[in-house]
Design a protein around this motif. Structure first.
Motif, short mmCIF file in Angstrom:
data_model
loop_
_atom_site.label_atom_id
_atom_site.label_comp_id
_atom_site.label_asym_id
_atom_site.label_seq_id
_atom_site.Cartn_x
_atom_site.Cartn_y
_atom_site.Cartn_z
N SER A 218 0.83 -1.21 0.00
CA SER A 218 0.00 0.00 0.00
C SER A 218 0.87 1.26 0.00
O SER A 218 0.37 2.35 -0.23
N PHE A 219 2.17 1.11 0.26
CA PHE A 219 3.19 2.18 0.15
C PHE A 219 4.53 1.49 0.29
O PHE A 219 4.60 0.37 0.80
N PRO A 220 5.61 2.13 -0.16
CA PRO A 220 6.92 1.46 -0.06
C PRO A 220 7.25 1.13 1.40
O PRO A 220 7.03 1.95 2.30
N LEU A 230 11.41 9.44 9.95
CA LEU A 230 10.02 8.96 9.99
C LEU A 230 9.68 8.05 8.81
O LEU A 230 9.03 7.03 8.98
N HIS A 231 10.07 8.44 7.63
CA HIS A 231 9.79 7.61 6.44
C HIS A 231 11.11 7.19 5.82
O HIS A 231 11.52 7.68 4.78
N ASN A 232 11.80 6.29 6.50
CA ASN A 232 13.13 5.87 6.06
C ASN A 232 12.99 4.69 5.09
O ASN A 232 12.60 3.59 5.49
N THR A 247 9.33 -1.21 11.65
CA THR A 247 8.74 -1.65 10.37
C THR A 247 7.37 -1.02 10.23
O THR A 247 6.48 -1.26 11.04
N ASP A 248 7.22 -0.18 9.22
CA ASP A 248 5.93 0.46 8.91
C ASP A 248 5.57 -0.04 7.52
O ASP A 248 6.21 0.34 6.53
N ALA A 249 4.60 -0.95 7.46
CA ALA A 249 4.33 -1.60 6.17
C ALA A 249 2.89 -2.09 6.12
O ALA A 249 2.30 -2.42 7.14
N SER A 259 -3.91 -1.79 4.07
CA SER A 259 -3.61 -1.87 5.51
C SER A 259 -2.33 -1.07 5.75
O SER A 259 -1.60 -0.78 4.81
N ASP A 260 -2.10 -0.72 7.01
CA ASP A 260 -0.95 0.12 7.37
C ASP A 260 -0.67 -0.10 8.85
O ASP A 260 -1.42 0.39 9.69
N ASN A 261 0.36 -0.88 9.16
CA ASN A 261 0.71 -1.13 10.55
C ASN A 261 2.19 -0.82 10.80
O ASN A 261 3.00 -0.94 9.88
N GLY A 342 -2.68 10.04 13.33
CA GLY A 342 -3.18 9.09 12.33
C GLY A 342 -3.86 9.76 11.17
O GLY A 342 -3.86 10.99 11.05
N HIS A 343 -4.40 8.91 10.31
CA HIS A 343 -5.02 9.38 9.06
C HIS A 343 -6.11 8.41 8.67
O HIS A 343 -6.18 7.28 9.16
N MET A 344 -6.97 8.85 7.76
CA MET A 344 -8.00 7.97 7.21
C MET A 344 -7.34 6.91 6.34
O MET A 344 -6.30 7.17 5.71
N VAL A 349 -3.84 4.36 1.21
CA VAL A 349 -3.36 4.24 2.59
C VAL A 349 -3.57 5.55 3.33
O VAL A 349 -3.99 5.53 4.50
N HIS A 350 -3.31 6.68 2.69
CA HIS A 350 -3.77 7.98 3.23
C HIS A 350 -5.02 8.29 2.41
O HIS A 350 -4.93 8.86 1.33
N ASP A 351 -6.16 7.89 2.92
CA ASP A 351 -7.34 7.83 2.06
C ASP A 351 -7.71 9.20 1.49
O ASP A 351 -7.82 10.19 2.24
N ASP A 391 -4.02 4.63 14.19
CA ASP A 391 -3.64 5.10 15.52
C ASP A 391 -2.15 4.82 15.63
O ASP A 391 -1.76 3.67 15.81
N GLU A 392 -1.31 5.86 15.42
CA GLU A 392 0.13 5.60 15.27
C GLU A 392 1.02 6.61 15.99
O GLU A 392 1.74 7.38 15.36
N PRO A 393 0.96 6.58 17.34
CA PRO A 393 1.87 7.47 18.06
C PRO A 393 3.31 7.00 17.92
O PRO A 393 3.56 5.83 17.60
N ILE A 431 4.16 2.74 16.92
CA ILE A 431 3.26 1.57 17.01
C ILE A 431 1.96 1.99 16.33
O ILE A 431 1.38 3.02 16.69
N GLU A 432 1.53 1.21 15.35
CA GLU A 432 0.38 1.64 14.53
C GLU A 432 -0.62 0.51 14.32
O GLU A 432 -0.27 -0.58 13.89
N ASP A 433 -1.88 0.83 14.63
CA ASP A 433 -2.99 -0.09 14.36
C ASP A 433 -4.00 0.58 13.45
O ASP A 433 -4.06 1.81 13.37
#
Ligand code: GLY
Ligand code: MN
Length: 461
Positions: A218-220, A230-232, A247-249, A259-261, A342-344, A349-351, A391-393, A431-433
């Motif tokens: 859904s994104f690299p 942040l986006h390495n 790992t953000d994937a 999905s985005d976790n 977070g985001h929609m 993925v960023h709706d 939800d990704e603090p 940590i992202e759900d």
């Protein structure tokens, strides 16, 4: 794809929200990588997917609001295409899959729109984000590519957001499917996070899991020992014991739901006490805000609550100091969490980010804030049942930012820079759900990916 009626209903509902005129929804074309015939994997435009479902290049959809008709403009394949790509259904047969009766060759779109323009009819379109669609719109409508975004229809943008932001049951099932593939990706990454392994070995492996799920990423993939960036996307480091791996994937299903976790784990499987201390602050921010997530609550307030928890936790460790509410008002926490909670999420993925974040994430009641950190909050507005969001603090120690704030004395009354310097090489934790807002509260989507210290250490054993 969903049943034909799903697409028809969506188009009918969109038509009801638009006063008059023509709605033009361009699909995407192939996008060239390094020479014309070597293309990136095809990705359909999400608005086209939503209303017209078909996952092929060079299609355009039209909704005639005044005459209650839908059209698809696209070309049937010819013998050359068949030789290289195999037989394809006709445009007529494809259109039937999304309950569209009227089809025509792509070139007929020029005549169709010229006729509408000559009659003074309004042509509604969304802001194009790909160069070739900007050029196509110039040819169709005579508006220069550099100005085209100013002519996008706000009425259409708002109407599409009002539909797409409330996920249908069939969409939630797709997102859950994507989350379950995401679970496999994250658990595999955790199991592979051993000293001596290169980041790229894990990043490549989990990308393979996404592809074998039937869709794509859904994104690299973001997979790094330098989670403070942040986006390495650099994956060339060898994992070292004692480091954290972030790992953000996520993946897309075949029909493009995302999905985005994010998970952060200790290389080798055991957290140090210092890592545990920060990890548990971020975990508290992630979990304690979930009960707040329900219809009617502003996401902005939930973001601020997460920032409050991070501030309190960092004060307990002696990293921050001072009155918590003043610290928040001054944005001191943003040195450690310089992004939004977070985001929609949905077909993107960023709706719907192509439609403009200000319309997706904000409204008349809640406007974006331009303070450093919170300015990156993509969602602020009141939650409604059917929203899907993240939800990704996080908590990051970015040496360059620490040095800048120290030198300029920014928020020095709220930050103990001596203590912060003990964490300069800490890296970052996020940590992202993915969360569905229900009628009464919220629900984490997908199979739970381990996220407590104990669960992560047990899995990595
Ligand atoms: N997962 C990447 C992002 O949310 O920006
Ligand atoms: Mn995210």
């Amino acid at each position: 794809m969903f049943k034909p009626q799903v697409y028809k209903n969506r188009r009918n509902r969109l038509r009801e929200k638009i006063n008059s005129g023509i709605i033009l929804i361009l699909g995407n074309s192939e996008s060239q990588m390094n020479y014309p015939d070597n293309t990136y994997h095809f990705r359909q435009d999400s608005n086209f997917s939503y209303f017209f479902g078909l996952d092929l290049p060079d299609f355009a959809g039209v909704l005639d609001v005044d005459n209650n008709k839908d059209y698809i403009f696209a070309n049937d394949v010819d013998i050359d295409d068949i030789i290289w790509m195999g037989p394809q259904p006709s445009v007529k047969d494809l259109a039937a899959k999304v309950d569209v009766d009227n089809t025509a060759e792509f070139n007929k779109l020029y005549d169709f729109l010229s006729d509408a323009i000559s009659k003074g009819r309004k042509i509604h379109f969304t802001p194009p984000y790909r160069g070739n669609n900007k050029i196509l719109l110039e040819k169709l409508l005579g508006i220069s590519p550099s100005k085209i975004r100013f002519y996008a229809s706000l009425e259409l943008i708002k109407a599409i957001i009002s539909l797409r932001e409330i996920k249908e049951e069939c969409e939630i099932l797709e997102i859950e499917k994507a989350c379950n593939i995401g679970y496999e990706m994250h658990v595999a990454a955790m199991k592979m996070a051993k000293p001596g392994v290169y980041e790229r070995e894990i990043a490549g492996y989990i990308e393979g899991i996404a592809l074998s799920g039937g869709g794509m990423l859904s994104f690299p993939v973001i997979l790094t020992q330098h989670g403070e960036t942040l986006h390495n996307h650099y994956h060339g480091n060898k994992l070292l014991k004692g480091n954290l791996m972030l790992t953000d994937a996520g993946c897309e299903t075949e029909s493009h739901y995302a999905s985005d976790n994010t998970r952060t784990v200790p290389v080798g499987g055991i957290f140090s006490q210092k890592q545990k201390d920060i990890y548990n602050i971020v975990l508290k921010a992630n979990t304690d805000v979930i009960p707040m997530m329900k219809p009617g609550v502003k996401y902005f307030d939930i973001h601020m609550q997460a920032c409050r928890i991070i501030t309190q936790g960092l004060q307990d460790l002696g990293i921050m100091k001072g009155n918590i509410e003043d610290s928040l008002a001054n944005g001191a926490h943003a040195m450690f969490m310089p992004h939004g909670l977070g985001h929609m999420m949905g077909l993107d993925v960023h709706d719907m980010e192509d439609l403009g974040q200000i319309y997706v994430g904000y409204d008349e009641k809640i406007r974006p804030v331009d303070q450093f950190g919170t300015a990156y909050l993509r969602l602020g507005k009141e939650l409604k049942p059917g929203f899907v969001l993240t939800d990704e603090p996080g908590c990051y120690f970015i040496p360059e930012l620490i040095d800048k704030w120290y030198k300029e004395g920014i928020n020095k009354e709220f930050i103990n820079f001596d203590k912060v310097n003990e964490y300069r090489d800490f890296g970052g934790i996020r940590i992202e759900d993915d969360i569905l807002i229900t009628e009464t509260g919220s629900k984490i989507l997908g199979k739970p990916i381990p996220k407590t210290v104990e669960d992560i250490e047990n899995l990595m054993k």
